[in-house]
Motif scaffolding. Structure first.
Motif, PDB file in Angstrom:
ATOM      1  N   THR A   1      -5.393 -13.138 -80.171  1.00 40.92           N
ATOM      2  CA  THR A   1      -5.002 -14.200 -81.105  1.00 40.92           C
ATOM      3  C   THR A   1      -4.035 -15.177 -80.450  1.00 40.92           C
ATOM      4  O   THR A   1      -4.195 -16.405 -80.561  1.00 40.92           O
ATOM      5  CB  THR A   1      -4.361 -13.589 -82.362  1.00 40.92           C
ATOM      6  OG1 THR A   1      -5.281 -12.696 -82.980  1.00 40.92           O
ATOM      7  CG2 THR A   1      -3.961 -14.675 -83.342  1.00 40.92           C
ATOM      8  N   LEU A   2      -3.024 -14.647 -79.776  1.00 44.03           N
ATOM      9  CA  LEU A   2      -2.050 -15.516 -79.114  1.00 44.03           C
ATOM     10  C   LEU A   2      -2.690 -16.298 -77.980  1.00 44.03           C
ATOM     11  O   LEU A   2      -2.358 -17.473 -77.756  1.00 44.03           O
ATOM     12  CB  LEU A   2      -0.882 -14.671 -78.586  1.00 44.03           C
ATOM     13  CG  LEU A   2      -0.005 -14.005 -79.656  1.00 44.03           C
ATOM     14  CD1 LEU A   2       1.078 -13.158 -78.995  1.00 44.03           C
ATOM     15  CD2 LEU A   2       0.620 -15.053 -80.562  1.00 44.03           C
ATOM     16  N   LEU A   3      -3.618 -15.679 -77.249  1.00 44.91           N
ATOM     17  CA  LEU A   3      -4.311 -16.388 -76.175  1.00 44.91           C
ATOM     18  C   LEU A   3      -5.145 -17.531 -76.725  1.00 44.91           C
ATOM     19  O   LEU A   3      -5.117 -18.663 -76.212  1.00 44.91           O
ATOM     20  CB  LEU A   3      -5.194 -15.410 -75.393  1.00 44.91           C
ATOM     21  CG  LEU A   3      -6.046 -16.027 -74.265  1.00 44.91           C
ATOM     22  CD1 LEU A   3      -5.144 -16.638 -73.197  1.00 44.91           C
ATOM     23  CD2 LEU A   3      -6.959 -14.965 -73.664  1.00 44.91           C
ATOM     24  N   TYR A   4      -5.878 -17.242 -77.788  1.00 43.32           N
ATOM     25  CA  TYR A   4      -6.711 -18.283 -78.406  1.00 43.32           C
ATOM     26  C   TYR A   4      -5.845 -19.419 -78.957  1.00 43.32           C
ATOM     27  O   TYR A   4      -6.151 -20.601 -78.783  1.00 43.32           O
ATOM     28  CB  TYR A   4      -7.554 -17.670 -79.526  1.00 43.32           C
ATOM     29  CG  TYR A   4      -8.449 -18.649 -80.236  1.00 43.32           C
ATOM     30  CD1 TYR A   4      -9.651 -19.060 -79.678  1.00 43.32           C
ATOM     31  CD2 TYR A   4      -8.080 -19.167 -81.474  1.00 43.32           C
ATOM     32  CE1 TYR A   4     -10.474 -19.956 -80.330  1.00 43.32           C
ATOM     33  CE2 TYR A   4      -8.895 -20.072 -82.139  1.00 43.32           C
ATOM     34  CZ  TYR A   4     -10.087 -20.457 -81.560  1.00 43.32           C
ATOM     35  OH  TYR A   4     -10.900 -21.357 -82.206  1.00 43.32           O
ATOM     36  N   LEU A   5      -4.744 -19.051 -79.614  1.00 45.44           N
ATOM     37  CA  LEU A   5      -3.842 -20.061 -80.161  1.00 45.44           C
ATOM     38  C   LEU A   5      -3.235 -20.912 -79.053  1.00 45.44           C
ATOM     39  O   LEU A   5      -3.095 -22.141 -79.206  1.00 45.44           O
ATOM     40  CB  LEU A   5      -2.735 -19.373 -80.965  1.00 45.44           C
ATOM     41  CG  LEU A   5      -1.699 -20.283 -81.630  1.00 45.44           C
ATOM     42  CD1 LEU A   5      -2.357 -21.147 -82.694  1.00 45.44           C
ATOM     43  CD2 LEU A   5      -0.562 -19.458 -82.243  1.00 45.44           C
ATOM     44  N   SER A   6      -2.916 -20.293 -77.945  1.00 41.68           N
ATOM     45  CA  SER A   6      -2.334 -21.043 -76.830  1.00 41.68           C
ATOM     46  C   SER A   6      -3.336 -22.032 -76.237  1.00 41.68           C
ATOM     47  O   SER A   6      -3.004 -23.190 -75.959  1.00 41.68           O
ATOM     48  CB  SER A   6      -1.840 -20.076 -75.749  1.00 41.68           C
ATOM     49  OG  SER A   6      -0.851 -19.214 -76.261  1.00 41.68           O
ATOM     50  N   LEU A   7      -4.575 -21.581 -76.043  1.00 46.85           N
ATOM     51  CA  LEU A   7      -5.583 -22.442 -75.422  1.00 46.85           C
ATOM     52  C   LEU A   7      -5.992 -23.592 -76.335  1.00 46.85           C
ATOM     53  O   LEU A   7      -6.248 -24.708 -75.857  1.00 46.85           O
ATOM     54  CB  LEU A   7      -6.815 -21.614 -75.042  1.00 46.85           C
ATOM     55  CG  LEU A   7      -6.625 -20.581 -73.934  1.00 46.85           C
ATOM     56  CD1 LEU A   7      -7.913 -19.778 -73.726  1.00 46.85           C
ATOM     57  CD2 LEU A   7      -6.213 -21.254 -72.625  1.00 46.85           C
TER      58      LEU A   7
ATOM     59  N   VAL B   1      -4.269 -24.720 -79.276  1.00 46.45           N
ATOM     60  CA  VAL B   1      -3.224 -25.512 -79.932  1.00 46.45           C
ATOM     61  C   VAL B   1      -2.042 -25.780 -79.007  1.00 46.45           C
ATOM     62  O   VAL B   1      -1.681 -26.936 -78.759  1.00 46.45           O
ATOM     63  CB  VAL B   1      -2.740 -24.794 -81.214  1.00 46.45           C
ATOM     64  CG1 VAL B   1      -1.632 -25.598 -81.885  1.00 46.45           C
ATOM     65  CG2 VAL B   1      -3.890 -24.584 -82.178  1.00 46.45           C
ATOM     66  N   LEU B   2      -1.421 -24.724 -78.492  1.00 51.59           N
ATOM     67  CA  LEU B   2      -0.152 -24.889 -77.793  1.00 51.59           C
ATOM     68  C   LEU B   2      -0.289 -25.649 -76.481  1.00 51.59           C
ATOM     69  O   LEU B   2       0.518 -26.544 -76.186  1.00 51.59           O
ATOM     70  CB  LEU B   2       0.472 -23.506 -77.538  1.00 51.59           C
ATOM     71  CG  LEU B   2       0.804 -22.702 -78.790  1.00 51.59           C
ATOM     72  CD1 LEU B   2       1.437 -21.373 -78.413  1.00 51.59           C
ATOM     73  CD2 LEU B   2       1.740 -23.490 -79.702  1.00 51.59           C
ATOM     74  N   VAL B   3      -1.296 -25.331 -75.685  1.00 49.51           N
ATOM     75  CA  VAL B   3      -1.460 -26.006 -74.396  1.00 49.51           C
ATOM     76  C   VAL B   3      -1.763 -27.499 -74.567  1.00 49.51           C
ATOM     77  O   VAL B   3      -1.136 -28.348 -73.916  1.00 49.51           O
ATOM     78  CB  VAL B   3      -2.552 -25.308 -73.552  1.00 49.51           C
ATOM     79  CG1 VAL B   3      -2.860 -26.111 -72.293  1.00 49.51           C
ATOM     80  CG2 VAL B   3      -2.106 -23.899 -73.180  1.00 49.51           C
TER      81      VAL B   3
ATOM     82  N   SER C   1       1.425 -29.195 -75.711  1.00 50.48           N
ATOM     83  CA  SER C   1       2.387 -29.258 -74.613  1.00 50.48           C
ATOM     84  C   SER C   1       2.019 -30.351 -73.630  1.00 50.48           C
ATOM     85  O   SER C   1       2.889 -31.074 -73.112  1.00 50.48           O
ATOM     86  CB  SER C   1       2.453 -27.902 -73.900  1.00 50.48           C
ATOM     87  OG  SER C   1       2.844 -26.881 -74.787  1.00 50.48           O
TER      88      SER C   1
END
Length: 281
Positions: free
Chosen positions: A22-28, A30-32, A35
């Motif tokens: 979940t955190l990996l998917y969210l990072s790829l 949304v977060l990345v 950023s």
């Protein structure tokens, strides 16, 4: 013994692995990207940032985008609630057709919606030709922008409130009436507190969609600088001029303002949910 208790509290098996994905998917997703937008906007420097933040054209565009999105979301809260109430509580001819038409803005391309609204409300349009002699100009004004945002945001409110209304037991209203409550008191003291969190969610979704809307607005807005030019159009214009730092800076400003407003709405929603829980108990 403590290890046994810790294992027993983990109801979902594989929670650690699921959380990691979940955190990996969210990072790829949304977060990345967010950023990257922030980092790219820093390339313009403080002088460039101050120049953008003090530009009258950009400030007017931001004010127009947020004000029209806010007004459209408020209008949708009122009429979306009425529409959801009618669909849930009443039976009438063509109810299924009306219910299906609510989702039309989801399926309709935004550009098609913008062209259709412009065709209706322009000076020579089907409705605009009758409104023009009355001194009412819809197309190429902020009113037209608000109308377009209302059109595309209505389903968010209706589809958010509709399930809550369907689950709302009519026995609560009957009990309130039996205890001597008037119809107005029943609505304000019993029904509205339960619907308020859902209304806030629908408002937030409609507002967020309206702030970033582009396709349905550019046709009916007229895109006049300082008057009917929206912020997303400025971003597209900067990108066409290969001014990527300027485009990302405007996007960051919109992102920060939107995030602050949505955070406030989430706090209100959490407060309303806790209040509703105490009332329901």
């Amino acid at each position: 013994m403590a290890n046994v208790r810790a294992k027993q509290t983990r109801v979902l098996p594989g929670f650690g692995l699921s959380l990691g994905f979940t955190l990996l998917y969210l990072s790829l997703v949304v977060l990345v990207p967010l950023s990257a937008v922030f980092i790219r906007s820093m390339g313009i420097g403080w002088d460039g940032l101050i120049e953008i933040l003090t530009s009258e054209r950009i400030l007017k565009a931001l004010q127009l985008s947020f004000s029209t999105a806010l007004i459209a979301a408020l209008v949708n809260v009122v009429f979306g609630l009425l529409l959801a109430w009618a669909l849930v509580r009443y039976s009438f001819p063509g109810k299924r057709i009306v219910d299906a038409l609510v989702d039309l803005p989801f399926a309709l391309p935004t550009a098609v919606a913008g062209i259709a609204l412009t065709t209706l409300y322009s000076k020579n349009g089907w409705l605009g030709q009758y409104l023009e002699p009355l001194g009412l100009q819809i197309a190429y004004t902020s009113i037209g922008i608000t109308l377009a945002l209302t059109f595309i945001g209505l389903p968010f409110v209706v589809r958010t409130v509709q399930p809550v209304l369907a689950d709302l037991e009519t026995e609560l209203e009957e009990a309130a009436a039996a205890l001597g409550a008037s119809r107005l008191q029943t609505i304000t003291k019993v029904i509205f507190p339960i619907l308020f969190p859902a209304l806030l969610t629908g408002f937030a979704l409609a507002f967020a969609r309206g702030v970033g809307e582009y396709g349905s607005v550019i046709f009916i807005a007229g895109n006049q600088p300082y008057k009917t030019e929206i912020a997303p159009l400025l971003i597209i214009s900067r990108l066409e001029e290969y001014d990527y730092a300027g485009a990302t800076t405007i996007a960051v400003v919109m992102l920060v303002i939107s995030f602050a407003l949505l955070l406030l709405i989430n706090f209100l929603q959490a407060w309303a949910s806790r209040r509703t829980g105490r009332v329901a108990s």
